[in-house]
Design a protein around this motif. Structure first.
Motif, PDB file in Angstrom:
ATOM      1  N   VAL A   1      67.541 -18.706  30.154  1.00 37.62           N
ATOM      2  CA  VAL A   1      66.611 -19.835  30.214  1.00 37.62           C
ATOM      3  C   VAL A   1      66.277 -20.250  28.785  1.00 37.62           C
ATOM      4  O   VAL A   1      66.119 -19.404  27.905  1.00 37.62           O
ATOM      5  N   GLY A   2      66.177 -21.550  28.559  1.00 36.94           N
ATOM      6  CA  GLY A   2      65.816 -22.070  27.242  1.00 36.94           C
ATOM      7  C   GLY A   2      66.997 -22.387  26.343  1.00 36.94           C
ATOM      8  O   GLY A   2      66.841 -23.054  25.327  1.00 36.94           O
ATOM      9  N   THR A   3      68.205 -21.931  26.717  1.00 35.23           N
ATOM     10  CA  THR A   3      69.396 -22.224  25.921  1.00 35.23           C
ATOM     11  C   THR A   3      69.690 -23.722  26.007  1.00 35.23           C
ATOM     12  O   THR A   3      69.732 -24.289  27.096  1.00 35.23           O
ATOM     13  N   LYS A   4      69.887 -24.346  24.875  1.00 34.19           N
ATOM     14  CA  LYS A   4      70.215 -25.776  24.860  1.00 34.19           C
ATOM     15  C   LYS A   4      71.582 -25.959  25.502  1.00 34.19           C
ATOM     16  O   LYS A   4      72.538 -25.251  25.177  1.00 34.19           O
ATOM     17  N   HIS A   5      71.676 -26.904  26.434  1.00 33.52           N
ATOM     18  CA  HIS A   5      72.907 -27.109  27.193  1.00 33.52           C
ATOM     19  C   HIS A   5      72.941 -28.539  27.731  1.00 33.52           C
ATOM     20  O   HIS A   5      71.978 -29.298  27.583  1.00 33.52           O
ATOM     21  N   TRP A   6      74.034 -28.865  28.403  1.00 31.29           N
ATOM     22  CA  TRP A   6      74.158 -30.161  29.068  1.00 31.29           C
ATOM     23  C   TRP A   6      74.908 -29.989  30.369  1.00 31.29           C
ATOM     24  O   TRP A   6      75.831 -29.172  30.478  1.00 31.29           O
ATOM     25  N   GLN A   7      74.480 -30.770  31.370  1.00 33.98           N
ATOM     26  CA  GLN A   7      75.168 -30.875  32.657  1.00 33.98           C
ATOM     27  C   GLN A   7      75.143 -32.346  33.031  1.00 33.98           C
ATOM     28  O   GLN A   7      74.113 -33.008  32.910  1.00 33.98           O
ATOM     29  N   HIS A   8      76.269 -32.876  33.490  1.00 31.01           N
ATOM     30  CA  HIS A   8      76.357 -34.300  33.827  1.00 31.01           C
ATOM     31  C   HIS A   8      75.348 -34.645  34.912  1.00 31.01           C
ATOM     32  O   HIS A   8      75.262 -33.969  35.929  1.00 31.01           O
ATOM     33  N   SER A   9      74.582 -35.707  34.703  1.00 31.19           N
ATOM     34  CA  SER A   9      73.559 -36.087  35.685  1.00 31.19           C
ATOM     35  C   SER A   9      74.074 -37.059  36.739  1.00 31.19           C
ATOM     36  O   SER A   9      73.448 -37.232  37.778  1.00 31.19           O
TER      37      SER A   9
ATOM     38  N   ASN B   1      78.761 -27.747  39.259  1.00 27.97           N
ATOM     39  CA  ASN B   1      77.931 -26.741  38.602  1.00 27.97           C
ATOM     40  C   ASN B   1      78.286 -26.534  37.137  1.00 27.97           C
ATOM     41  O   ASN B   1      77.806 -25.579  36.526  1.00 27.97           O
ATOM     42  N   ALA B   2      79.105 -27.397  36.563  1.00 24.71           N
ATOM     43  CA  ALA B   2      79.539 -27.212  35.176  1.00 24.71           C
ATOM     44  C   ALA B   2      78.403 -27.486  34.194  1.00 24.71           C
ATOM     45  O   ALA B   2      77.761 -28.531  34.245  1.00 24.71           O
ATOM     46  N   HIS B   3      78.175 -26.517  33.319  1.00 21.52           N
ATOM     47  CA  HIS B   3      77.232 -26.619  32.208  1.00 21.52           C
ATOM     48  C   HIS B   3      78.032 -26.326  30.943  1.00 21.52           C
ATOM     49  O   HIS B   3      78.989 -25.565  30.982  1.00 21.52           O
ATOM     50  N   ILE B   4      77.592 -26.889  29.828  1.00 18.70           N
ATOM     51  CA  ILE B   4      78.180 -26.540  28.532  1.00 18.70           C
ATOM     52  C   ILE B   4      77.044 -26.199  27.576  1.00 18.70           C
ATOM     53  O   ILE B   4      76.051 -26.923  27.491  1.00 18.70           O
ATOM     54  N   CYS B   5      77.185 -25.072  26.884  1.00 20.86           N
ATOM     55  CA  CYS B   5      76.147 -24.626  25.950  1.00 20.86           C
ATOM     56  C   CYS B   5      76.268 -25.394  24.626  1.00 20.86           C
ATOM     57  O   CYS B   5      77.309 -25.977  24.315  1.00 20.86           O
ATOM     58  N   TRP B   6      75.179 -25.379  23.860  1.00 16.92           N
ATOM     59  CA  TRP B   6      75.121 -26.119  22.604  1.00 16.92           C
ATOM     60  C   TRP B   6      76.199 -25.674  21.618  1.00 16.92           C
ATOM     61  O   TRP B   6      76.820 -26.493  20.947  1.00 16.92           O
ATOM     62  N   ASP B   7      76.448 -24.378  21.529  1.00 16.16           N
ATOM     63  CA  ASP B   7      77.479 -23.907  20.602  1.00 16.16           C
ATOM     64  C   ASP B   7      78.845 -24.496  20.949  1.00 16.16           C
ATOM     65  O   ASP B   7      79.602 -24.891  20.056  1.00 16.16           O
ATOM     66  N   ASP B   8      79.158 -24.585  22.233  1.00 17.73           N
ATOM     67  CA  ASP B   8      80.455 -25.136  22.644  1.00 17.73           C
ATOM     68  C   ASP B   8      80.495 -26.653  22.527  1.00 17.73           C
ATOM     69  O   ASP B   8      81.555 -27.232  22.280  1.00 17.73           O
ATOM     70  N   ILE B   9      79.357 -27.312  22.682  1.00 18.05           N
ATOM     71  CA  ILE B   9      79.279 -28.764  22.430  1.00 18.05           C
ATOM     72  C   ILE B   9      79.653 -29.027  20.970  1.00 18.05           C
ATOM     73  O   ILE B   9      80.493 -29.876  20.669  1.00 18.05           O
TER      74      ILE B   9
ATOM     75  N   LEU C   1      86.069 -36.585  25.996  1.00 21.05           N
ATOM     76  CA  LEU C   1      85.322 -37.084  24.845  1.00 21.05           C
ATOM     77  C   LEU C   1      84.071 -37.833  25.279  1.00 21.05           C
ATOM     78  O   LEU C   1      83.008 -37.686  24.676  1.00 21.05           O
ATOM     79  N   SER C   2      84.156 -38.613  26.331  1.00 19.32           N
ATOM     80  CA  SER C   2      82.993 -39.367  26.805  1.00 19.32           C
ATOM     81  C   SER C   2      81.845 -38.435  27.195  1.00 19.32           C
ATOM     82  O   SER C   2      80.689 -38.661  26.823  1.00 19.32           O
ATOM     83  N   CYS C   3      82.165 -37.372  27.924  1.00 16.18           N
ATOM     84  CA  CYS C   3      81.131 -36.399  28.296  1.00 16.18           C
ATOM     85  C   CYS C   3      80.588 -35.684  27.070  1.00 16.18           C
ATOM     86  O   CYS C   3      79.380 -35.441  26.959  1.00 16.18           O
ATOM     87  N   LEU C   4      81.464 -35.355  26.127  1.00 19.00           N
ATOM     88  CA  LEU C   4      81.007 -34.684  24.914  1.00 19.00           C
ATOM     89  C   LEU C   4      80.030 -35.561  24.142  1.00 19.00           C
ATOM     90  O   LEU C   4      78.995 -35.095  23.679  1.00 19.00           O
ATOM     91  N   GLN C   5      80.342 -36.851  24.016  1.00 21.93           N
ATOM     92  CA  GLN C   5      79.455 -37.756  23.290  1.00 21.93           C
ATOM     93  C   GLN C   5      78.081 -37.821  23.969  1.00 21.93           C
ATOM     94  O   GLN C   5      77.054 -37.822  23.290  1.00 21.93           O
ATOM     95  N   THR C   6      78.070 -37.836  25.282  1.00 20.50           N
ATOM     96  CA  THR C   6      76.803 -37.829  26.016  1.00 20.50           C
ATOM     97  C   THR C   6      76.079 -36.503  25.795  1.00 20.50           C
ATOM     98  O   THR C   6      74.870 -36.472  25.564  1.00 20.50           O
ATOM     99  N   ALA C   7      76.817 -35.397  25.858  1.00 19.53           N
ATOM    100  CA  ALA C   7      76.223 -34.063  25.698  1.00 19.53           C
ATOM    101  C   ALA C   7      75.564 -33.895  24.334  1.00 19.53           C
ATOM    102  O   ALA C   7      74.500 -33.271  24.227  1.00 19.53           O
ATOM    103  N   LEU C   8      76.169 -34.452  23.288  1.00 21.69           N
ATOM    104  CA  LEU C   8      75.595 -34.332  21.948  1.00 21.69           C
ATOM    105  C   LEU C   8      74.184 -34.901  21.894  1.00 21.69           C
ATOM    106  O   LEU C   8      73.308 -34.351  21.225  1.00 21.69           O
ATOM    107  N   ASP C   9      73.945 -35.992  22.596  1.00 24.12           N
ATOM    108  CA  ASP C   9      72.637 -36.647  22.545  1.00 24.12           C
ATOM    109  C   ASP C   9      71.694 -36.232  23.675  1.00 24.12           C
ATOM    110  O   ASP C   9      70.482 -36.389  23.554  1.00 24.12           O
ATOM    111  N   ALA C  10      72.234 -35.723  24.768  1.00 23.96           N
ATOM    112  CA  ALA C  10      71.392 -35.438  25.936  1.00 23.96           C
ATOM    113  C   ALA C  10      71.145 -33.950  26.193  1.00 23.96           C
ATOM    114  O   ALA C  10      70.422 -33.601  27.125  1.00 23.96           O
ATOM    115  N   ALA C  11      71.727 -33.076  25.386  1.00 26.06           N
ATOM    116  CA  ALA C  11      71.531 -31.636  25.604  1.00 26.06           C
ATOM    117  C   ALA C  11      70.048 -31.291  25.508  1.00 26.06           C
ATOM    118  O   ALA C  11      69.312 -31.854  24.695  1.00 26.06           O
TER     119      ALA C  11
END
Length: 131
Positions: free
Chosen positions: A77-85, A96-104, A49-59
Motif C-alpha cells: 500500500v502507498g507504492t506509486k503506481h498506475w492502472q488504466h482507468s 488487473n494490470a498495474h505498473i509500479c513507478w520504478d517500471d514506469i 507508449l500511449s499508456c506509458l505517457q498517461t502513467a507518467l502523469d497519472a501515477a
C-alpha cells in the motif's frame, strides 16, 4: 486453435488467433501492429507508449497492495503506481494490470533511447521515489 491463449505466455495479453500469436498492451488491450511502440516486461507483459505517457502523469499511491505486471513484484500500500482507468474491451486486456513507478521510469528511459520513437522525457520531472 482460434482465440486460444498461447502456452508460452502466461499473461492474458498474448493470445493465439488463427495460428498466430497476437501481442497486446496489458493496460489498454491495444493489439501490437509492429508500428505502435511497446515495451515488454517479464513473462510477456506489455505496455504501449500511449499508456506509458498517461502513467507518467497519472501515477498515484496505491490504496491496496498489488502485483506489478511488468516486474512481477508484490508492492505494498502507498507504492506509486498506475492502472488504466478506461481500458478497451479487447481480448488482450488484463483488467488487473498495474505498473509500479520504478517500471514506469524504466520503460520511459527505454522509449527515450529509441531514435525511431518520437518520445522525450525529462527524468527530473519524474524523479525516483526515495525509500
Amino acid at each position: 486453435m482460434d482465440n486460444q491463449r498461447s502456452p508460452c505466455y502466461p499473461s492474458s495479453m498474448q493470445r493465439e488467433e488463427n495460428g498466430y500469436i497476437v501481442i497486446s498492451c496489458d493496460f489498454c488491450g491495444t493489439d501490437w501492429d509492429e508500428v505502435i511502440p511497446m515495451i515488454e516486461g517479464h513473462h510477456g507483459s506489455i505496455i504501449c507508449l500511449s499508456c506509458l505517457q498517461t502513467a507518467l502523469d497519472a501515477a498515484a499511491p496505491a490504496e491496496e497492495e498489488f502485483d506489478c505486471a511488468m516486474c512481477l513484484q508484490n508492492k505494498p500500500v502507498g507504492t506509486k503506481h498506475w492502472q488504466h482507468s478506461n481500458p478497451t474491451s479487447s481480448e488482450g486486456l488484463n483488467e488487473n494490470a498495474h505498473i509500479c513507478w520504478d517500471d514506469i521510469r524504466q520503460a520511459a528511459k527505454a522509449f527515450h533511447k529509441d531514435k525511431d520513437i518520437d518520445f522525450k522525457w525529462d527524468p527530473a520531472k519524474y524523479p525516483p521515489i526515495k525509500s
